[in-house]
Structure formats: C-alpha cells, structure tokens
Enzyme design. Structure first.
Site, PDB file in Angstrom:
ATOM      1  N   LEU A  23       0.880  -1.176   0.000  1.00  0.00           N
ATOM      2  CA  LEU A  23       0.000   0.000   0.000  1.00  0.00           C
ATOM      3  C   LEU A  23       0.914   1.222   0.000  1.00  0.00           C
ATOM      4  O   LEU A  23       1.639   1.435   0.967  1.00  0.00           O
ATOM      5  CB  LEU A  23      -0.823  -0.052   1.297  1.00  0.00           C
ATOM      6  CG  LEU A  23      -2.036   0.837   1.466  1.00  0.00           C
ATOM      7  CD1 LEU A  23      -3.093   0.511   0.412  1.00  0.00           C
ATOM      8  CD2 LEU A  23      -2.631   0.641   2.860  1.00  0.00           C
ATOM      9  N   HIS A  24       0.926   1.996  -1.077  1.00  0.00           N
ATOM     10  CA  HIS A  24       1.809   3.163  -1.066  1.00  0.00           C
ATOM     11  C   HIS A  24       1.305   4.350  -1.871  1.00  0.00           C
ATOM     12  O   HIS A  24       1.889   5.429  -1.817  1.00  0.00           O
ATOM     13  CB  HIS A  24       3.204   2.788  -1.573  1.00  0.00           C
ATOM     14  CG  HIS A  24       3.271   2.700  -3.068  1.00  0.00           C
ATOM     15  ND1 HIS A  24       2.849   1.605  -3.770  1.00  0.00           N
ATOM     16  CD2 HIS A  24       3.684   3.593  -4.001  1.00  0.00           C
ATOM     17  CE1 HIS A  24       3.010   1.810  -5.056  1.00  0.00           C
ATOM     18  NE2 HIS A  24       3.513   3.011  -5.234  1.00  0.00           N
ATOM     19  N   ARG A  25       0.224   4.168  -2.650  1.00  0.00           N
ATOM     20  CA  ARG A  25      -0.239   5.274  -3.491  1.00  0.00           C
ATOM     21  C   ARG A  25      -0.693   6.450  -2.652  1.00  0.00           C
ATOM     22  O   ARG A  25      -1.413   6.261  -1.664  1.00  0.00           O
ATOM     23  CB  ARG A  25      -1.453   4.833  -4.304  1.00  0.00           C
ATOM     24  CG  ARG A  25      -1.164   3.798  -5.305  1.00  0.00           C
ATOM     25  CD  ARG A  25      -0.822   4.417  -6.626  1.00  0.00           C
ATOM     26  NE  ARG A  25      -0.432   3.345  -7.516  1.00  0.00           N
ATOM     27  CZ  ARG A  25       0.218   3.527  -8.638  1.00  0.00           C
ATOM     28  NH1 ARG A  25       0.550   4.748  -9.019  1.00  0.00           N
ATOM     29  NH2 ARG A  25       0.540   2.525  -9.386  1.00  0.00           N
TER      30      ARG A  25
ATOM     31  N   ARG B 111       6.779   5.549   2.412  1.00  0.00           N
ATOM     32  CA  ARG B 111       5.672   6.521   2.442  1.00  0.00           C
ATOM     33  C   ARG B 111       4.561   6.032   3.375  1.00  0.00           C
ATOM     34  O   ARG B 111       3.985   6.817   4.144  1.00  0.00           O
ATOM     35  CB  ARG B 111       5.095   6.724   1.033  1.00  0.00           C
ATOM     36  CG  ARG B 111       3.884   7.637   1.010  1.00  0.00           C
ATOM     37  CD  ARG B 111       3.105   7.502  -0.287  1.00  0.00           C
ATOM     38  NE  ARG B 111       3.618   8.308  -1.373  1.00  0.00           N
ATOM     39  CZ  ARG B 111       3.386   9.618  -1.519  1.00  0.00           C
ATOM     40  NH1 ARG B 111       2.687  10.288  -0.638  1.00  0.00           N
ATOM     41  NH2 ARG B 111       3.862  10.267  -2.558  1.00  0.00           N
TER      42      ARG B 111
ATOM     43  N   ASP C  43      -2.069  -1.741  -4.105  1.00  0.00           N
ATOM     44  CA  ASP C  43      -2.427  -0.601  -4.954  1.00  0.00           C
ATOM     45  C   ASP C  43      -1.300  -0.306  -5.946  1.00  0.00           C
ATOM     46  O   ASP C  43      -1.300   0.718  -6.614  1.00  0.00           O
ATOM     47  CB  ASP C  43      -2.767   0.637  -4.119  1.00  0.00           C
ATOM     48  CG  ASP C  43      -1.620   1.129  -3.258  1.00  0.00           C
ATOM     49  OD1 ASP C  43      -0.516   0.524  -3.293  1.00  0.00           O
ATOM     50  OD2 ASP C  43      -1.810   2.125  -2.532  1.00  0.00           O
TER      51      ASP C  43
END
Ligand code: UD1
Length: 360
Positions: free
Chosen positions: A206-208, A239, A280
C-alpha cells in the site's frame, strides 16, 4: 548509437534491468542516470545488485520533496548531463516525477525522447502518475507502448504516428526471475515475522498517495487488511510508514504483519508462495497476473485492464463498503481457472526496444 536512460524510483529500476541487459549484448553505448528520487537501499541499491544492473554513470541525488520541488530539482540537474552526453536518444520509463523531468529536459534541448511504457491511462486526474504519463507522452518523439490498449489510448490522443507496440519489458524480467526462483537458485524471501511460508498467506503493499495521504482512507484500508481471516504480509513502503506514523495509524495488528520492501527476486518468490495479492501497486498487479496468483486492487481503476479478464484481478476501492464476509471472500478467493493469454507480450520486449531505437 548512444542512449541515456533516466531512472529514479523502484519500478523504473525493474524496467531498466532487461533494457540494460539488452544493451550489454550490443555495441551501443548505454548511459544510466539515476535522479536519486528513491535513495533508501531497499528501494534502490538492492535492485541494482539483485538484478545485475550496472551502477549508474551519473547520480543526481535529488531525494524527496513536493512534486514541484522534486521534479524541478531533477529537471535542473538533468540539463547539464544531457548537454554533456549529447545522446541519440533519451529513454524515460513509466510515470514518476523522474520520468517527467527527463522528458521535459530532453525535449527542450532538442534531444529525441523515447517513452517506455507509453499510453497507460487511469483516467483519474487526481493521480500524480496520470499527470506524468500524459505530459511525458505528449512531449516524447517515440512512444513505446506495452499493450494494444495503450496503443488505443495514444491513438485517441492523436499520437498514433509516434507510437510503436513494443511489448512489456516487465514480462522479460518477471518470467526470467520466476524461472530462477523455481529452479531454487534464490534464498527464501524474508517474510514479516508471524507469517509462515508453509501456511496460506496474502501478500500486500500500500503506497499510493490516494490511499496513504488521508487519515480516514488509510485507517479504513488498514482496518480492512487487519480483519482478514488469513495472515497478511504487508511489505511497507517508506511513504506508508511515514503516513501511518503521522496519523497515528497502527499497522501491526490483527492479521497484519509488517515487513520491509523486498528485493525483486524475493518479491517474486513471495508472490509465488502466497495464495493471493492485495495491493495498490501497478507493477505488483501485473506480477501477480504473470505468476498466476489472484490479485485484489485497492483502487477504483487500473491501467492494466487486461489483468481484470477472468477475475485474475478485482478492483475494490472501498473494502469498508462491503460486509466483512464479502470482503474476505474476495481477498481470499482462489486462483481462477481461466486462461490468461499473453496480453503483455512474449518476454522479449527489451531487445525489441533497443532495435527500434537503433532503427530510428
Ligand atoms: C513514487 C512514484 C510512484 C511509484 C512509486 C514506487 C511519483 C509521483 N510517484 O512514489 O508512481 O509507484 O514511486 O515506489 O513519482 N521515501 C523514503 N525513501 C526513499 C524514497 C521515498 O523514505 O528512498 C519516502 C519519503 O517520505 C517521501 C515519500 O516516501 O517523501 C514519497 O516518495 P516519492 O519518491 O515522492 O514518491 P513514492 O510514493 O515513492
């Protein structure tokens, strides 16, 4: 022919690997410029060493910052490099701020620019990657499209004459590494503590920005992952860690086990060892597809629409809008039995890219 490749972020290093290898089999000169957008060893160095990419010839060390600062710093730092190198082609990859900086600097110096992975569209104007793709495609002289769908998008924007279907270089690297992993030449991946490779597990990333940069959205997604009925190995991008810390969102709870990002071969092994992927990431959606694991994508849309065919990939933008049972059934669904075909090409895209650049 002399080609300068501009890279900066993790997904670009993966695409660079087969291109650098293809150049190494020719007489052409290939210069690698790393903007330094990604600087953590986990996001950069391990890809050079793990994928056998030669060290960058030039490292710009631009680091993190707002989109304007990051892109602007890279743009300013690239001008003198391009002027000194005077390449026949500048090759930019994907959709990051480093991609856009490379394309803009080169086009303003009247250097021919080729965009690898051209024509992808999410049609989501809030994504920084969507701005970068569109601007780069319209600035570039040669658009190297990975899929027929990408070719259609380019044609719809009046760019057909500059576009060539080259195939997807990620197939080259993914299938090559898969074969090495299956042959047992790589050590087992370092899964997060609490996840056993011998029991079923889901692999998650998950990083968007759209998912991590709002406390409500990040909380809802982390809750959904933590409530799944099987262990979830969450390979955490910096992030995600920074935003979770900032918003006070605890990641390691329930089914969730947090680990570091993995080097490429370990990632391929971890996907192969999993029962499915929740992500994502654009690249991971496609890797799950190529490696035959079902993927659940935490976004309202995907650029890689071919993965949706036959339920290999399912879009779930709001897991919280489903009942816990419905969500669990989707995320843990077994691999479909439908054929996947080869919408991303034959695994020889990098060679094709080099010969297209040489011909032109
Ligand atoms: C970038 C790309 C994204 C790609 C992703 C892959 C853009 C707009 N986005 O997003 O398309 O999917 O790379 O990982 O270019 N950070 C570190 N160490 C690093 C790099 C980043 O700690 O080595 C942290 C910093 O807090 C930084 C944040 O991550 O501010 C975001 O990094 P940035 O490079 O701006 O974007 P990514 O989220 O990595």
């Amino acid at each position: 022919m002399k080609v300068v490749s501009v890279v900066g972020a993790r997904p670009q290093l993966i695409k660079l690997a087969p291109i650098a290898a293809a150049f190494a089999r020719t007489e052409h000169e290939h210069v690698i410029v790393h903007t330094g957008q990604h600087y953590d060893a986990d996001l950069s160095d391990v890809f050079f060493s793990g994928l056998g990419i030669p060290d960058p010839d030039v490292h710009l060390g631009i680091g993190s910052g707002s989109h304007g600062v990051q892109t602007g710093k890279a743009l300013a730092a690239l001008d003198p490099v391009f002027m000194a190198e005077k390449p026949d082609w500048v090759l930019v990859y994907g959709d990051t701020n480093s991609t856009l900086a490379g394309a803009v600097s080169a086009v303003k110096l009247h250097l021919p620019v080729a965009h690898l992975e051209a024509g992808l569209r999410s049609f989501n104007r809030r994504m920084p990657e969507e701005h970068n793709r569109i601007l780069t495609d319209h600035a570039a002289d040669l658009l190297l499209a990975p899929t027929e769908e990408a070719m259609r998008h380019l044609a719809a924007e009046g760019l057909a004459e500059r576009s060539v279907l080259a195939g997807d270089v990620m197939v080259d690297v993914c299938l090559g590494v898969r074969d090495a992993v299956l042959a047992g030449t790589h050590p087992a991946p370092a899964l997060p503590e609490g996840v056993s490779p011998d029991e079923p597990y889901l692999l998650a990333t998950l990083h968007r920005a759209e998912n991590t940069d709002s406390p409500e959205r990040l909380t809802a997604l982390v809750d959904a992952l933590a409530n799944l009925p099987v262990p979830v190995a969450l390979l955490a991008h910096p992030r995600l860690l920074a935003k979770a810390e900032e918003y006070g969102v605890k990641l390691a709870r329930g089914a969730l086990h947090v680990g570091r990002p993995l080097p490429y071969a370990s990632m391929v092994a971890a996907v192969l060892g999993s029962t499915g992927v929740v992500t994502d990431s654009g690249g991971l959606q496609k890797e799950a597809y190529l490696l035959g694991r079902p993927c659940t994508t935490l976004r309202p849309e995907t650029e890689w629409i071919e993965t949706l065919v036959g339920d290999w990939n399912r879009l779930v933008p709001e897991p919280a809008a489903l009942t816990p049972g419905e969500w669990a059934d989707i995320a843990t669904r077994p691999a479909p039995t439908t054929e996947r075909g080869t919408p991303y090409g034959d695994g020889r895209a990098a060679e094709r890219v080099v010969s297209i650049l040489a011909q032109r």
